[in-house]
Enzyme design. Sequence first.
Site, PDB file in Angstrom:
ATOM      1  N   LEU A 127       9.373  -7.623   6.884  1.00  9.51           N
ATOM      2  CA  LEU A 127       8.052  -7.420   7.482  1.00  9.51           C
ATOM      3  C   LEU A 127       6.977  -7.619   6.423  1.00  9.51           C
ATOM      4  CD1 LEU A 127       7.033  -4.675  10.017  1.00  9.51           C
ATOM      5  CD2 LEU A 127       5.512  -5.284   8.137  1.00  9.51           C
ATOM      6  N   HIS A 231       8.510   1.110  -3.063  1.00  8.06           N
ATOM      7  CA  HIS A 231       7.351   0.544  -3.757  1.00  8.06           C
ATOM      8  C   HIS A 231       6.085   1.130  -3.131  1.00  8.06           C
ATOM      9  CE1 HIS A 231       4.422  -2.531  -4.999  1.00  8.06           C
ATOM     10  NE2 HIS A 231       5.289  -2.862  -5.936  1.00  8.06           N
TER      11      HIS A 231
END
Length: 338
Positions: A127, A231
């Site tokens: 995505l 992240h």
Amino acid sequence: MSFRVRPARPADFAAIYEMAKLTGGGFTNLPADKGVLVEKIARSEESFASAEEQQRGDLYLFVLEDPERRLIRGTCQVFGAVGTDRPFYSYRISTLTQHSQELGKTFRNQTLNLTTDLEGCSEVGGLFLHPGERAGGWGALLARSRYLFIAAHRQRFGSCVLAELRGVMDQGGHSPFWDALAGRFFGMTFPEADAFNAVNGTQFIADLMPKTPVYVAMLPDTAQAVMGQPHPTGRAALRMLQEENFKFDCYIDIFDGGPTVTASVDDIQTIRARREFKLAEVAEDGSHKMIVSAGRLTDFAATFGHVRIIDEGSAALDARAVKLLGIEPGQTFHAAPR
């Protein structure tokens, strides 16, 4: 501005490649490699065209499209099953309890165990939303459209779905987890290994990675601190997954230590809340803002729409959404709360 999610086509290659270059690395499912992306689009077309209603190692690649401006501003992927043609490796964090009678002490040590436990699961991944569109809920549309697609093609997917999130990296694209562990065995930097994996797969992990458990305490603090952490740019994606009932069960990525989360298909919130309606009329507005989808395989499309429920099996939908879905009165569509 009107966006919809639809299957990717060969004509979308240039836009997908430009988005891949914006990821900053670490996106194994969306590498900035022209050859790999061409192969992905071709593999996706073959998967959408298949008439076999059974779970296989298919790849379904989607794009977020603004038809009026003829722009592609996002992409996402769904895999029918992982581990069908090559092993799917993860580290599982386990706890080993040991007791010394002489010392009168009990020690609990975390270990990393190389495993293929998740083989056979379906996967949602890849995505990416263009930085210029990260408002308006378009990321949620991309993410949730995948669950509506899975629900509409249930036999093509497994009972469990996983999602891997990119782990923590520094500004140079280097991973503390990789540098502390796998990097010591492969003679590659993390960017080099990540690029190699995107093109060639993970067989080199099976060939060279030690099979014995790794004691977490032996890793430097910098590596321990990022284990199971996404992240910073992936924190919103993790929250969306958690809202869909995905859970972290101690599986992490063997490259960057990022979290792998899993959910039972039947527990995914969008799938549980999904309802089927016959389009009774095209309305100016509706009382419920919902994510809506229609069509099968290459005709699949999803967008946001205004739904007015008429009765248990029929509803009105606003004209913009009707046009984006490409449906007419009397045809069916699916809807889930926005």
